[in-house]
Design a protein around this motif. Sequence first.
Motif: not given
Length: 194
Positions: A58-63
């Motif tokens: 959550v909070g890390d669009c790259t993952t």
Amino acid sequence: MRRTLPCLLALVVLAGCGDDDAPSAEDRELARALERGGVVLVMRHAKTENTTDREEKVGDCTTQRNLSEEGREQARQVGRDVQALGVPVDKVFASPMCRTMETAELAFGDATSAMALLSAGEDASAADDRRIRQLGEMSTAPDGTATVLVTHSGNIGGAFDESVQEGDVVVVEDGKVIGIVAPDDWKRLAEAAG
């Protein structure tokens, strides 16, 4: 005879286009419910890119698995179609994942992040079960308004026992499913509303 043949062909074509395209009684009833409000639109996020094999954070669009360009346009179109039908959208909530927040923002302009809408995942824990119960509890809206909840397929399946595709909307009234609207169905509902 030359003039008769084209006329007969035109009649055959028109006869073949008859009642199959006409709105059904169910479409008219669903369209009226959507227009009058008191409904919740539980939407699975729009179409995404290929799946990711990484752990999503959550909070890390790259993952995360994010919306594809087709999904972005799908979200915009659903928003335009919902507005054209006259659904009185009041509040919009979305899972904090990037694909759900982006779907909500593109379709409805703004959204409030809600942890209760975060995906339960395939290995649901007690906390995930609580989120599914919360989704069910969130599935009422005041008369004359519509609430939108943008979430994930696992939550929708867990709360409503429905299997949906990306971009589909489960319409809930008084805690009960009254219809499922695929992205391409909104125009037919608008015609049914007439």
